[in-house]
Write a protein that holds these residues in place. Structure first.
Motif, PDB file in Angstrom:
ATOM      1  N   LEU A 238      38.190  26.485  40.934  1.00 57.55           N
ATOM      2  CA  LEU A 238      38.858  27.457  39.894  1.00 57.55           C
ATOM      3  C   LEU A 238      38.577  28.534  40.026  1.00 57.55           C
ATOM      4  O   LEU A 238      37.345  29.037  40.200  1.00 57.55           O
ATOM      5  CB  LEU A 238      38.045  26.838  38.408  1.00 57.55           C
ATOM      6  N   ILE A 239      39.416  29.443  39.990  1.00 55.46           N
ATOM      7  CA  ILE A 239      39.219  31.013  40.005  1.00 55.46           C
ATOM      8  C   ILE A 239      39.634  31.388  38.839  1.00 55.46           C
ATOM      9  O   ILE A 239      40.614  31.606  38.270  1.00 55.46           O
ATOM     10  CB  ILE A 239      40.192  31.668  41.070  1.00 55.46           C
ATOM     11  N   PHE A 240      38.406  31.888  38.123  1.00 53.35           N
ATOM     12  CA  PHE A 240      38.285  32.247  36.765  1.00 53.35           C
ATOM     13  C   PHE A 240      39.539  33.219  36.103  1.00 53.35           C
ATOM     14  O   PHE A 240      39.908  32.886  35.229  1.00 53.35           O
ATOM     15  CB  PHE A 240      36.930  32.502  36.375  1.00 53.35           C
ATOM     16  N   GLY A 241      39.458  34.329  36.703  1.00 51.81           N
ATOM     17  CA  GLY A 241      40.219  35.199  36.263  1.00 51.81           C
ATOM     18  C   GLY A 241      41.803  34.755  36.399  1.00 51.81           C
ATOM     19  O   GLY A 241      42.511  35.096  35.564  1.00 51.81           O
ATOM     20  N   GLU A 242      42.136  34.113  37.575  1.00 51.70           N
ATOM     21  CA  GLU A 242      43.440  33.528  37.940  1.00 51.70           C
ATOM     22  C   GLU A 242      43.887  32.702  36.785  1.00 51.70           C
ATOM     23  O   GLU A 242      44.948  32.784  35.945  1.00 51.70           O
ATOM     24  CB  GLU A 242      43.486  33.128  39.110  1.00 51.70           C
ATOM     25  N   LEU A 243      42.887  31.782  36.148  1.00 50.11           N
ATOM     26  CA  LEU A 243      43.205  30.736  35.404  1.00 50.11           C
ATOM     27  C   LEU A 243      43.297  31.511  33.641  1.00 50.11           C
ATOM     28  O   LEU A 243      44.268  31.222  33.125  1.00 50.11           O
ATOM     29  CB  LEU A 243      41.935  29.888  35.086  1.00 50.11           C
ATOM     30  N   ALA A 244      42.454  32.535  33.707  1.00 48.75           N
ATOM     31  CA  ALA A 244      42.710  33.246  32.438  1.00 48.75           C
ATOM     32  C   ALA A 244      44.030  34.002  32.218  1.00 48.75           C
ATOM     33  O   ALA A 244      44.727  34.012  31.148  1.00 48.75           O
ATOM     34  CB  ALA A 244      41.582  34.027  32.101  1.00 48.75           C
ATOM     35  N   GLU A 245      44.348  34.686  33.318  1.00 50.97           N
ATOM     36  CA  GLU A 245      45.769  35.078  33.324  1.00 50.97           C
ATOM     37  C   GLU A 245      46.799  34.215  33.068  1.00 50.97           C
ATOM     38  O   GLU A 245      47.780  34.653  32.346  1.00 50.97           O
ATOM     39  CB  GLU A 245      45.866  35.732  34.632  1.00 50.97           C
ATOM     40  N   ILE A 246      46.633  33.269  33.643  1.00 59.87           N
ATOM     41  CA  ILE A 246      47.915  32.034  33.595  1.00 59.87           C
ATOM     42  C   ILE A 246      48.111  31.442  32.276  1.00 59.87           C
ATOM     43  O   ILE A 246      49.018  31.257  31.533  1.00 59.87           O
ATOM     44  CB  ILE A 246      47.886  30.976  34.651  1.00 59.87           C
ATOM     45  N   LEU A 247      46.900  31.169  31.726  1.00 63.37           N
ATOM     46  CA  LEU A 247      46.667  30.746  30.075  1.00 63.37           C
ATOM     47  C   LEU A 247      46.872  31.892  29.059  1.00 63.37           C
ATOM     48  O   LEU A 247      46.843  31.289  27.987  1.00 63.37           O
ATOM     49  CB  LEU A 247      45.473  30.062  30.149  1.00 63.37           C
ATOM     50  N   GLY A 248      46.613  33.095  29.423  1.00 66.05           N
ATOM     51  CA  GLY A 248      47.064  34.148  28.496  1.00 66.05           C
ATOM     52  C   GLY A 248      45.918  34.199  27.490  1.00 66.05           C
ATOM     53  O   GLY A 248      45.982  34.430  26.186  1.00 66.05           O
ATOM     54  N   ALA A 249      44.596  34.003  28.165  1.00 67.41           N
ATOM     55  CA  ALA A 249      43.577  34.005  27.241  1.00 67.41           C
ATOM     56  C   ALA A 249      42.267  34.774  27.976  1.00 67.41           C
ATOM     57  O   ALA A 249      42.294  35.135  29.076  1.00 67.41           O
ATOM     58  CB  ALA A 249      42.787  32.328  27.433  1.00 67.41           C
ATOM     59  N   LYS A 250      41.411  35.414  27.171  1.00 71.01           N
ATOM     60  CA  LYS A 250      40.356  36.277  27.344  1.00 71.01           C
ATOM     61  C   LYS A 250      39.491  35.134  28.245  1.00 71.01           C
ATOM     62  O   LYS A 250      39.168  34.019  27.918  1.00 71.01           O
ATOM     63  CB  LYS A 250      39.680  36.799  26.377  1.00 71.01           C
TER      64      LYS A 250
END
Length: 481
Positions: A238-250
């Motif tokens: 899991l790449i945290f920043g990438e996951l947050a970007e795709i989910l549109g979440a902080k």
């Protein structure tokens, strides 16, 4: 839940320390008082099975065993063992039942054996037990080691697994319930032949195992399940920043979901490295995502990684707008439609074209790599060059410091990005785990990073297609799409 051992139940594997502690507790001086033995773990780690074993051990030692708190109980005149499963789900009625039982146990030693899911808040019953027990011993049930996992599969199949079956079992990372579902599913679907050894005759993920993992996902909260589905499309780690970007979440909003997924046993965490517990789990979860959704998620990830790469190497030589065009420029000029399909090249030393006349099915197989796009996926007008990780079209070759790595270090880095542990990398490269650790330290120093997670993030940023699952034959070919 019933915690009685059924006739023909296979032996308990890999829990010798916990069983020894139980036996020691029952051999303690026979004086009034209470000992609380708590077994905690993720779903499927064998808490209920261990409680059943505790009951069998207690009865063999002459102690009286009760399973649950509700019902009528007389006065006890011998040591007592109380088995309570899923105590994290208990309520105030269970706490009242405990209070009603206490007078009957005042003059005998009592061992309270409880099972609970890790990460759950304390229940009313568990709070009441804190005031009842004189002492407490807590055990965190983790994964079984490879030997115990193979023994468990052998017990279920009735024969020792052969090498291929043992490797498939080992890929489940010692998860007891998954191993049971795997073995039982193989038998149901006729995928195994049992003789002097149990031989895998038809590879693939048994439906029983798929059902188990899908049920675990469905038991998660909706945000956590969504995060798992998206993450499974992007890679093992899991790449945290990438996951947050795709989910549109902080990023901070993902922390509870991340913690829930780790406590559920679907993800594992080692320091700052978070990844799926094992590859079959990820494959099954990925198969829950429609193909069109996977393509859209990967395209979104490609754009994010390209931006990360641009920000990271904007000042590097060869970057568009700087001195001379280089690998970074080649990568950034590649249209997203081409980048999405990339990520598979020959690994190791560069290999020339196959001799003319060699049939396609007799040619040497390609080994997957995430470090360079295929020749067919390079930008129009850009020469493909030699097909190896060091080629000009390689995303990894654009990483400052990559050119200083030796061939062995490149191979170790490639396997680390695939999600392999030091032990697995050592087995693949025929090295010792100590030597692999040495190579990784040299890699980190050469690339000016400090951890395996930073290595994965760096390679993903440099090669937008790196998050795609490598096209290599796994232990479960033909499994979840």
């Amino acid at each position: 839940m019933n915690t009685v051992l059924k006739a023909g139940t296979p032996p308990l594997r890999g829990r010798s320390a916990e069983v020894s502690a139980l036996r020691e507790a029952l051999r303690s001086p026979r004086r009034p008082g209470s000992l609380h033995m708590s077994f905690e773990g993720a779903p499927g780690m064998g808490k209920s099975r261990l409680l059943a074993e505790a009951g069998a051990v207690a009865e063999a030692s002459g102690a009286e065993v009760i399973r649950g708190l509700h019902g009528s109980h007389g006065v006890f005149d011998r040591p007592l063992v109380v088995l309570l499963d899923d105590t994290h789900r208990s309520d105030t009625a269970d706490a009242r039942a405990l209070a009603a039982l206490r007078p009957s146990t005042a003059n005998v030693p009592v061992v309270w054996c409880t099972g609970r899911r890790c990460g759950s808040p304390s229940s009313p019953l568990e709070s009441a037990l804190e005031s009842v027990a004189v002492s407490r011993r807590s055990f965190r049930l983790g994964a079984l080691d490879d030997r115990a996992a193979q023994e468990m599969v052998g017990d279920l199949l009735g024969a020792r697994p052969d090498a291929a079956l043992a490797r498939a079992a080992a890929s489940l990372s010692g998860h007891p319930r998954a191993l049971r579902a795997f073995a039982e599913g193989l038998m149901e679907e006729g995928r195994v032949e049992v003789g002097a050894a149990a031989c895998l005759t038809r590879p693939g993920i048994p439906e029983r195992l798929g059902d188990l993992v899908r049920r675990y996902v469905q038991d998660c909260s909706r945000p956590c399940a969504t995060m798992l589905l998206v993450a499974s499309t992007l890679g093992m780690h899991l790449i945290f920043g990438e996951l947050a970007e795709i989910l549109g979440a902080k990023p901070s909003c993902l922390l509870p979901d991340l913690q829930e997924a780790v406590f559920s046993g679907l993800l594992s965490q080692d320091g700052d490295d978070v990844k799926f517990a094992n590859e079959p789990f990820r494959d099954i979860i990925r198969g829950m995502v429609p193909a069109a959704a996977r393509a859209a998620i990967r395209e979104q990830a490609d754009h994010y990684r390209a931006r990360q790469f641009e920000e990271a190497f904007a000042g590097s030589p060869g970057f568009p707008g700087n001195a001379a065009p280089g690998p970074a420029a080649v990568l950034l000029r590649t249209p997203p439609t081409h980048r999405t399909a990339g990520g598979v090249v020959l690994s190791g030393p560069c290999r020339g074209p196959e001799p003319a006349g060699v049939p396609a099915d007799r040619r040497a197989p390609a080994v997957a790599s995430v470090f360079a796009p295929r020749a067919a996926d390079t930008a129009p007008g850009v020469p493909a060059g030699p097909r190896c990780a060091e080629s000009a079209g390689s995303g990894a070759a654009a990483i400052p410091g990559w050119e200083r790595l030796t061939e062995k270090q490149v191979a170790a880095a490639e396997l680390a990005v695939e999600g392999m542990t030091n032990k697995e990398i050592a087995a693949r490269l025929h090295l010792s785990p100590h030597t692999v650790n040495y190579h990784l330290r040299k890699i980190f120093r050469a690339l000016s990073i400090r951890s395996r997670t930073e290595l994965i993030r760096l390679v993903h940023a440099a090669s937008p297609a790196a998050g795609l699952r490598p096209a290599r034959e796994g232990l479960f070919p033909g499994g979840a799409a």
